[in-house]
Scaffold this active site. Structure first.
Site, PDB file in Angstrom:
ATOM      1  N   ALA A   9       4.049   3.980   0.925  1.00 10.55           N
ATOM      2  CA  ALA A   9       4.783   4.488   2.090  1.00 10.55           C
ATOM      3  C   ALA A   9       5.869   3.462   2.429  1.00 10.55           C
ATOM      4  O   ALA A   9       5.942   2.935   3.536  1.00 10.55           O
ATOM      5  CB  ALA A   9       3.861   4.758   3.274  1.00 10.55           C
ATOM      6  N   HIS A  21       9.181  -3.473   3.119  1.00  4.69           N
ATOM      7  CA  HIS A  21       8.727  -3.703   1.744  1.00  4.69           C
ATOM      8  C   HIS A  21       9.917  -4.032   0.838  1.00  4.69           C
ATOM      9  O   HIS A  21       9.859  -4.924   0.018  1.00  4.69           O
ATOM     10  CB  HIS A  21       8.060  -2.444   1.176  1.00  4.69           C
ATOM     11  CG  HIS A  21       6.839  -1.996   1.935  1.00  4.69           C
ATOM     12  ND1 HIS A  21       6.804  -0.828   2.652  1.00  4.69           N
ATOM     13  CD2 HIS A  21       5.612  -2.552   2.070  1.00  4.69           C
ATOM     14  CE1 HIS A  21       5.613  -0.660   3.191  1.00  4.69           C
ATOM     15  NE2 HIS A  21       4.863  -1.701   2.861  1.00  4.69           N
ATOM     16  N   MET A  63       0.845  -1.204   0.000  1.00  5.11           N
ATOM     17  CA  MET A  63       0.000   0.000   0.000  1.00  5.11           C
ATOM     18  C   MET A  63       0.881   1.255   0.000  1.00  5.11           C
ATOM     19  O   MET A  63       0.408   2.346   0.333  1.00  5.11           O
ATOM     20  CB  MET A  63      -0.933  -0.015   1.201  1.00  5.11           C
ATOM     21  CG  MET A  63      -1.896  -1.208   1.155  1.00  5.11           C
ATOM     22  SD  MET A  63      -3.441  -0.927   2.006  1.00  5.11           S
ATOM     23  CE  MET A  63      -2.858  -0.681   3.656  1.00  5.11           C
TER      24      MET A  63
HETATM   25  P1  AMP Z   1       1.489  -2.985   3.429  1.00  2.17           P
HETATM   26  O1  AMP Z   1       2.039  -1.929   2.540  1.00  2.17           O
HETATM   27  O2  AMP Z   1       1.459  -2.617   4.877  1.00  2.17           O
HETATM   28  O3  AMP Z   1       0.198  -3.557   2.924  1.00  2.17           O
HETATM   29  O4  AMP Z   1       2.544  -4.202   3.368  1.00  2.17           O
HETATM   30  C1  AMP Z   1       2.888  -4.797   2.147  1.00  2.17           C
HETATM   31  C2  AMP Z   1       3.666  -6.047   2.426  1.00  2.17           C
HETATM   32  O5  AMP Z   1       4.861  -5.729   3.146  1.00  2.17           O
HETATM   33  C3  AMP Z   1       2.895  -7.060   3.300  1.00  2.17           C
HETATM   34  O6  AMP Z   1       3.136  -8.364   2.831  1.00  2.17           O
HETATM   35  C4  AMP Z   1       3.502  -6.830   4.662  1.00  2.17           C
HETATM   36  O7  AMP Z   1       3.409  -7.954   5.511  1.00  2.17           O
HETATM   37  C5  AMP Z   1       4.947  -6.535   4.300  1.00  2.17           C
HETATM   38  N1  AMP Z   1       5.596  -5.822   5.402  1.00  2.17           N
HETATM   39  C6  AMP Z   1       5.135  -4.718   6.042  1.00  2.17           C
HETATM   40  N2  AMP Z   1       5.964  -4.383   7.037  1.00  2.17           N
HETATM   41  C7  AMP Z   1       6.976  -5.287   7.039  1.00  2.17           C
HETATM   42  C8  AMP Z   1       8.133  -5.486   7.850  1.00  2.17           C
HETATM   43  N3  AMP Z   1       8.422  -4.682   8.864  1.00  2.17           N
HETATM   44  N4  AMP Z   1       8.941  -6.530   7.551  1.00  2.17           N
HETATM   45  C9  AMP Z   1       8.648  -7.368   6.516  1.00  2.17           C
HETATM   46  N5  AMP Z   1       7.559  -7.239   5.724  1.00  2.17           N
HETATM   47  C10 AMP Z   1       6.739  -6.214   5.989  1.00  2.17           C
END
Ligand code: AMP
Length: 281
Positions: free
Chosen positions: A32, A37, A30
């Site tokens: 940011a 990521h 998503m």
């Molecule tokens: P999001 O942008 O929050 O939807 O996250 C996108 C992907 O990145 C998802 O698969 C999350 O689980 C992964 N993700 C987010 N934060 C972390 C982190 N600190 N370490 C590893 N993967 C992450």
């Protein structure tokens, strides 16, 4: 890096390349972006010919309009980060591109108990929104491998369930949680914490680490209440839940012997910001 906004264009590019035997790795986000990521993209780069990252703040998975409205969208700093990881394609669709008939036409998926436990119980409809968008992305991109963070443990289970339901021949790769030096799990929502709140929030990982070190010395109930009070010792914190689950089925357990592999999952509000973290015991 090539940027696509339309599904038909990116799917055309992918088709041409899979025809000639190229493998596709996909990292949905998503935006940011942070090192969490980027670690997924780096892993995908090692294992695939072409890596696609999507940035889409999925309205279907937000159950609070205010959360959707205030979700960070710093595209101008995301782009150089993606380029620095040598991500090949960015898919940046609009909400109309993904949901041409609006959010009233969402499909319903049978996620079983995953839908109503823990995150699902506190955020009704959230996981159905997640699988709607992931299913659409998989249809458009047909990746060989899908990269997900262990940070969102229940989400991983939900997406694995989606792959079972839809029988998509796509492999899920689960990547480890990336943390700040303080131990705080990296998250796009961390931007909304003040410097002080960030210090308070580091209690979450300290507590999870304590749990991992001591879990067989106490009963599950004793350790759970001790852990919750440890978190609450830091100012501005409120534990939504801190539970122990079977790491395979994701059922909540009540005794250490109830599962072979156990994950401790926590959701904690620090000020107004809700943070998720977990640790495998
Ligand atoms: P999001 O942008 O929050 O939807 O996250 C996108 C992907 O990145 C998802 O698969 C999350 O689980 C992964 N993700 C987010 N934060 C972390 C982190 N600190 N370490 C590893 N993967 C992450």
């Amino acid at each position: 890096m090539i940027l696509y906004k339309r599904a038909v264009d990116i799917s055309g590019f992918v088709k041409k390349n899979t025809h000639v035997g190229k493998s596709i790795g996909f990292v949905p986000t998503m935006g940011a972006l942070h090192q969490g990521h980027l670690s997924l993209i780096q892993q995908a780069k090692l294992e695939n010919d072409i890596v696609i990252c999507s940035i889409f703040v999925n309205p279907a998975q937000f159950n609070e309009q205010n959360d959707l409205r205030t979700y960070p969208r710093p595209l101008e700093s995301d782009l150089p980060l993606l380029i620095s990881t040598q991500c090949d394609l960015l898919f940046l669709p609009s909400a109309d591109e993904i949901y041409p008939n609006g959010l009233n036409s969402l499909k319903h998926y049978d996620l079983g108990y995953l839908e109503n436990s823990l995150e699902g119980r506190l955020r009704p409809g959230h996981f159905n929104g997640v699988v709607n968008v992931i299913d659409k992305f998989l249809e458009i991109l047909k990746p060989d491998r899908l990269y997900l963070g262990q940070k969102d443990f229940q989400q991983v289970k939900v997406i694995e369930r989606l792959l079972q339901i839809t029988r998509q021949p796509c492999q899920c790769i689960i990547c480890p949680i990336q943390r700040e030096e303080s131990g705080l799990a990296m998250s796009s929502r961390n931007i909304r914490l003040t410097a002080e709140q960030k210090v308070h929030a580091s209690v979450i990982y300290k507590t999870l680490s304590f749990v991992r070190e001591h879990y067989k010395k106490y009963s599950l109930k004793e350790l759970q209440s001790h852990a919750i009070s440890m978190v609450h010792q830091a100012p501005e914190t409120a534990v939504d839940y801190l539970e122990f689950c079977d790491a395979e089925s994701f059922h909540i357990i009540h005794n250490w012997n109830d599962a072979e592999h156990i994950v401790c999952v926590a959701a904690v509000k620090v000020g107004e910001v809700r943070l998720l973290d977990n640790i495998l015991l």
